[in-house]
Design a protein around this motif. Structure first.
Motif, PDB file in Angstrom:
ATOM      1  N   UNK A 142      -0.680   9.950   7.394  1.00 17.96           N
ATOM      2  CA  UNK A 142      -0.935   9.852   5.961  1.00 17.96           C
ATOM      3  C   UNK A 142      -2.422  10.078   5.681  1.00 17.96           C
ATOM      4  N   UNK A 143      -2.709  10.749   4.576  1.00 20.33           N
ATOM      5  CA  UNK A 143      -4.096  10.938   4.169  1.00 20.33           C
ATOM      6  C   UNK A 143      -4.580   9.659   3.501  1.00 20.33           C
ATOM      7  N   UNK A 144      -5.912   9.474   3.394  1.00 22.78           N
ATOM      8  CA  UNK A 144      -6.422   8.292   2.702  1.00 22.78           C
ATOM      9  C   UNK A 144      -5.810   8.120   1.309  1.00 22.78           C
ATOM     10  N   UNK A 145      -5.621   9.235   0.604  1.00 22.92           N
ATOM     11  CA  UNK A 145      -5.027   9.147  -0.735  1.00 22.92           C
ATOM     12  C   UNK A 145      -3.599   8.621  -0.700  1.00 22.92           C
ATOM     13  N   UNK A 146      -2.844   9.113   0.285  1.00 23.73           N
ATOM     14  CA  UNK A 146      -1.462   8.657   0.396  1.00 23.73           C
ATOM     15  C   UNK A 146      -1.388   7.179   0.749  1.00 23.73           C
ATOM     16  N   UNK A 147      -2.311   6.758   1.613  1.00 23.44           N
ATOM     17  CA  UNK A 147      -2.328   5.343   1.988  1.00 23.44           C
ATOM     18  C   UNK A 147      -2.653   4.478   0.786  1.00 23.44           C
ATOM     19  N   UNK A 148      -3.546   4.998  -0.063  1.00 29.88           N
ATOM     20  CA  UNK A 148      -3.913   4.202  -1.225  1.00 29.88           C
ATOM     21  C   UNK A 148      -2.786   4.150  -2.265  1.00 29.88           C
ATOM     22  N   UNK A 149      -2.018   5.239  -2.409  1.00 32.75           N
ATOM     23  CA  UNK A 149      -0.921   5.142  -3.386  1.00 32.75           C
ATOM     24  C   UNK A 149       0.251   4.340  -2.817  1.00 32.75           C
ATOM     25  N   UNK A 150       0.357   4.329  -1.494  1.00 36.94           N
ATOM     26  CA  UNK A 150       1.368   3.489  -0.851  1.00 36.94           C
ATOM     27  C   UNK A 150       1.159   2.024  -1.261  1.00 36.94           C
ATOM     28  N   UNK A 151      -0.103   1.596  -1.215  1.00 36.71           N
ATOM     29  CA  UNK A 151      -0.414   0.217  -1.590  1.00 36.71           C
ATOM     30  C   UNK A 151      -0.082  -0.045  -3.052  1.00 36.71           C
ATOM     31  N   UNK A 195      -8.998  -3.836   1.545  1.00 42.83           N
ATOM     32  CA  UNK A 195      -8.674  -3.846   2.982  1.00 42.83           C
ATOM     33  C   UNK A 195      -7.349  -3.142   3.262  1.00 42.83           C
ATOM     34  N   UNK A 196      -6.443  -3.206   2.286  1.00 36.02           N
ATOM     35  CA  UNK A 196      -5.123  -2.621   2.522  1.00 36.02           C
ATOM     36  C   UNK A 196      -5.148  -1.096   2.491  1.00 36.02           C
ATOM     37  N   UNK A 197      -6.179  -0.528   1.888  1.00 33.30           N
ATOM     38  CA  UNK A 197      -6.267   0.928   1.936  1.00 33.30           C
ATOM     39  C   UNK A 197      -7.283   1.413   2.971  1.00 33.30           C
ATOM     40  N   UNK A 198      -8.213   0.528   3.342  1.00 29.91           N
ATOM     41  CA  UNK A 198      -9.235   0.956   4.286  1.00 29.91           C
ATOM     42  C   UNK A 198      -8.758   0.851   5.740  1.00 29.91           C
ATOM     43  N   UNK A 199      -8.259  -0.322   6.077  1.00 32.42           N
ATOM     44  CA  UNK A 199      -7.962  -0.560   7.486  1.00 32.42           C
ATOM     45  C   UNK A 199      -6.857   0.328   8.062  1.00 32.42           C
ATOM     46  N   UNK A 200      -5.796   0.611   7.305  1.00 29.07           N
ATOM     47  CA  UNK A 200      -4.798   1.521   7.877  1.00 29.07           C
ATOM     48  C   UNK A 200      -5.401   2.864   8.303  1.00 29.07           C
ATOM     49  N   UNK A 201      -6.418   3.331   7.560  1.00 30.05           N
ATOM     50  CA  UNK A 201      -7.097   4.563   7.976  1.00 30.05           C
ATOM     51  C   UNK A 201      -7.784   4.400   9.329  1.00 30.05           C
TER      52      UNK A 201
END
Ligand code: PHE
Ligand code: NA
Length: 450
Positions: A126-135, A287-293
């Motif tokens: 997942x891209x950072x953007x995708x991880x952030x919309x996942x949250x 943290x929920x969008x940063x750490x998964x990256x």
């Protein structure tokens, strides 16, 4: 009338439980995100100053009140200052416990969600953007976060119902050290990311021109929140501490542990924030969008990610337990209820408020007060208003009402505080802490400018 009170079994158990209360979502979720909003290093330094000048003395004050009275946060003042209005400080504390646990349980629920996501390897590719919309999608949905929050509250209630020694003490002892180890691994990885330097500068190189009245108030509120102060958590825990325990030692250990873990969390997060182009002022999702990256870039990231969110949930659990215990001890001792009944009642009431907090991230988001949704409102009122006001009066109570002789007596039971430190402590609680808190709050409402 005379009932045998529960107590902590060992000295290490006391420190583990108090540190378990202090170390929680405040350190790993909240500290980085508010530091991010208020400009990083400048916020960090003001926060550290408040920890030393206000946090330390207020924590000792709470333990003195708790052990000196052996009562809940409300009853303690009735025992030590019968017939005076001081006991209303306790009501303030119990109310704060309600508000804090209601949103705390929601964030803990997110953390549990992230254990599941980690297990499913849900962040890979997942891209950072995708991880952030996942949250964003997860927290905004109406059912899953509510169920997970309720699950977390149920777990909290289940441990509190067992009682102090066999419930709270047993579980906190083992889990804290593991959390620290994981955090250190994350820091090492984060610091070696490309572009890490900007993150470290953001966290450690202060630009005090960025500091606003809001930032200072938030630093004060967070100093209370992170050390579990101002609402009687440590009055309540203090009431279970045996007389041969050294209160001053406990205070120092807990404060150092809490502060070190917050800074480690910052070191793990900000380099990654800058490396992945995430906004430091991202807010509660930071943290929920940063750490998964970070996880999906590091060797063994799959395992680390699972472990991290398990431990974050556990850290949240040991803090939630301590918040619930404030309300339970109050119901139990002031309304003559059993531990079981008071735990069930408190858990249900708080969970209802918690459901509203959770829904305010989605379907209830149009309902705002003072521009804040229910979740942020609970957080803001408790951390920035109730805790500092509670802390102000706790300091005044110990400094002016209990006074030197009582303080000396209580501290001397299991340790010592030599003359000069005793004087310094009294000076802090009589003058410095109350005046500093008052100035910060007056500045915020515009009655005073500096
Ligand atoms: N100190 C806890 C944390 O940092 C939260 C907390 C606040 C616990 C108030 C008890 C009382 O996560
Ligand atoms: Na904390």
């Amino acid at each position: 009338q005379l009932q045998l009170r529960d107590s902590f079994g060992s000295k290490f158990g006391v420190i583990a439980a108090a540190a378990g209360s202090a170390v929680g979502l405040g350190n790993i979720w909240k500290f980085p995100y508010i530091a991010g909003i208020y400009g990083g290093a400048a916020f960090l330094f003001v926060y550290l100053a408040f920890i030393v000048a206000i946090g330390l003395p207020v924590m000792l004050s709470e333990l003195i009140i708790g052990r000196g009275s052996r009562r809940n946060a409300f009853g303690a003042f009735k025992v030590l200052a019968p017939g005076t209005p001081w006991r209303y400080i306790g009501i303030l504390g119990v109310s704060a416990a309600f508000l804090i646990l209601s949103f705390y349980g929601v964030v803990a629920g997110w953390s549990v969600q992230y254990i599941v996501l980690s297990l499913e390897n849900g962040f890979s590719n997942k891209t950072p953007d995708e991880i952030s919309s996942l949250f964003a999608t997860l927290i905004g949905s109406p059912i899953k976060p509510v169920l997970l929050q309720l699950f977390f509250m149920l777990l909290t209630g289940a441990i509190v119902i067992i009682g102090i020694k066999k419930g709270i003490e047993k579980y906190t002892k083992i889990l804290m050290p593991v959390l620290v180890v994981i955090l250190i691994f994350l820091c090492i990885k984060a610091v070696s990311l490309e572009g890490a330097k900007a993150g470290l500068l953001f966290l450690f190189k202060p630009d005090f021109s960025k500091l606003t009245g809001d930032g200072i108030l938030s630093a004060l509120g967070h100093a209370f929140f992170t050390l579990s102060l101002g609402m009687g958590t440590l009055i309540t825990y203090g009431s279970y501490i045996k007389n041969d325990n050294n209160l001053v030692n406990t205070v120092i250990n807990v404060t150092v542990a809490d502060t070190v873990i917050a800074i480690l969390a910052g070191v793990a997060i900000f380099p990654a924030v800058f490396a992945f182009g995430i906004e430091p002022s991202e807010g509660p999702g930071l943290i929920f969008v940063t750490l998964p990256n970070v996880f999906h870039q590091m060797p063994g990231g799959y395992i680390f990610s699972i472990l991290f969110f398990v431990l974050l949930s556990v850290a949240a659990l040991t803090s939630a337990i301590s918040i619930l215990e404030v309300v339970v001890a109050y119901f139990k001792e002031e309304f003559n209820m059993g531990r079981k009944a008071s735990t069930v009642l408190a858990t249900i009431l708080i969970s209802i408020l918690g459901i509203l907090c959770s829904l305010s991230m989605g379907v209830l988001s149009p309902y705002t007060f003072l521009g804040l949704n229910i979740f942020d409102l609970m957080d803001w009122i408790s951390a920035n208003l109730l805790l500092p006001i509670g802390g102000l009066f706790i300091a005044l109570f110990v400094g002016w009402f209990l006074g030197r002789k009582k303080v000396k007596e209580e501290v001397a039971k299991g340790g010592s505080l030599s003359g000069i430190f005793l004087s310094a402590f009294l000076f802090l609680v009589k003058f410095i802490a109350p005046i500093a808190i008052a100035i910060v709050m007056l500045n915020k409402v515009g009655l005073l400018r500096f």
